[in-house]
Design an enzyme around this catalytic site. Structure first.
Site, PDB file in Angstrom:
ATOM      1  N   SER A 111       0.845  -1.187   0.000  1.00  0.00           N
ATOM      2  CA  SER A 111       0.000   0.000   0.000  1.00  0.00           C
ATOM      3  C   SER A 111       0.879   1.234   0.000  1.00  0.00           C
ATOM      4  O   SER A 111       1.978   1.235   0.580  1.00  0.00           O
ATOM      5  CB  SER A 111      -0.898   0.024   1.245  1.00  0.00           C
ATOM      6  OG  SER A 111      -1.563   1.268   1.362  1.00  0.00           O
ATOM      7  N   TYR A 152      -1.680  -0.355  10.130  1.00  0.00           N
ATOM      8  CA  TYR A 152      -1.862  -0.860   8.763  1.00  0.00           C
ATOM      9  C   TYR A 152      -0.673  -0.456   7.896  1.00  0.00           C
ATOM     10  O   TYR A 152      -0.114  -1.276   7.154  1.00  0.00           O
ATOM     11  CB  TYR A 152      -3.155  -0.308   8.179  1.00  0.00           C
ATOM     12  CG  TYR A 152      -3.352  -0.623   6.712  1.00  0.00           C
ATOM     13  CD1 TYR A 152      -3.787  -1.876   6.304  1.00  0.00           C
ATOM     14  CD2 TYR A 152      -3.117   0.347   5.731  1.00  0.00           C
ATOM     15  CE1 TYR A 152      -3.980  -2.167   4.956  1.00  0.00           C
ATOM     16  CE2 TYR A 152      -3.296   0.066   4.393  1.00  0.00           C
ATOM     17  CZ  TYR A 152      -3.735  -1.193   4.010  1.00  0.00           C
ATOM     18  OH  TYR A 152      -3.910  -1.470   2.673  1.00  0.00           O
TER      19      TYR A 152
END
Length: 252
Positions: free
Chosen positions: A143, A157
């Site tokens: 990501s 995350y």
């Protein structure tokens, strides 16, 4: 139809579903992994079959080693594993680090990091010439958050995806001479339901004006990049991490 198998974790929705459709359209057999949403996985499998492809939906939580072993055993029944798309992952509700519980952190890293390692381990055991395999490709989904940090949203995350970046490079070098290529994709803001699962169903709309291209990406756009990395067209590419972020990952 070939006897080559591509396994897509988290393959029933979003980017995973887009990859599954495109891989099947190229003639590969697809294992569509899902954790809870059997209806979505079954519907995708039927869609692929209706288009002339071959796919099987297999339930399994990647943080559970027994589930991972079952998932790969089902792939073995279809043919020779040639591709793994390590796509399964979770986000959580926005929190500062000083608010995060052990339960949240354990879930985040168990699925996003340990799950990816377990799947990569099983893929290498099948693909590597060291283990009698004939080669293959692993694509890890990271990501843009790994570069941006996601402060006051989900630093956990972002950190889990930073671990995926590091794993991609390290594993790529470890198996580079064993016929296995390992690369990564760092998506930016992509219009999928992952934002809703993190409590922000309108996140794409809120951020659109701040994005360099003034729009979110699509699951199909990310899937096309993954397909290139899976293909022989990228045969001299390993240890690479490709940003598919519309420029967001390079903002200061």
């Amino acid at each position: 139809m070939t006897d080559t198998v591509v396994l897509v974790t988290g393959g029933s929705r979003g980017i995973g579903a887009a990859v599954s459709r495109k891989v099947a359209a190229l003639g590969h057999k697809v294992i569509v992994n899902y954790t809870h949403n059997q209806a979505a996985a079954d519907a995708l499998v039927e869609e692929i079959k209706a288009a002339g492809g071959e796919a099987v939906a297999v339930q399994g939580d990647v943080q559970n080693e027994a589930d991972v072993l079952h998932l790969f055993a089902e792939a073995d029944k279809l043919g020779t594993l040639k591709g793994l798309v390590n796509n399964a992952g979770v986000v959580d509700y926005s929190q500062r680090v000083d608010e995060m519980t052990l339960e949240r952190l354990t879930r985040m890293f168990s699925i996003n990091v340990i799950g990816a390692f377990l799947c990569a381990r099983e893929a290498v055991r099948r693909m590597s010439t060291k283990h009698g395999g004939t080669g293959g490709v692993i694509v890890n989904l990271g990501s843009a958050a790994s570069k941006l940090g996601s402060p006051s949203q989900y630093v956990d995350y972002a950190a889990s995806k930073g671990a995926i970046d590091t794993m991609t490079v390290g594993l790529a070098l470890e198996v580079a001479d064993e016929g296995v290529r390992v690369n990564g994709i760092r998506p930016g803001i992509i219009d999928t339901d992952i934002h809703a699962s993190g409590g922000h169903p309108d996140r794409v709309a809120q951020l659109r004006s701040k994005l360099p291209m003034k729009r979110a990406g699509t699951a199909d756009e990310v899937a096309e990049a993954i397909l290139w990395l899976l293909s022989d067209q990228s045969s001299y590419t390993t240890g690479a991490i490709l940003d598919v972020s519309g420029g967001r990952a390079i903002l200061p």
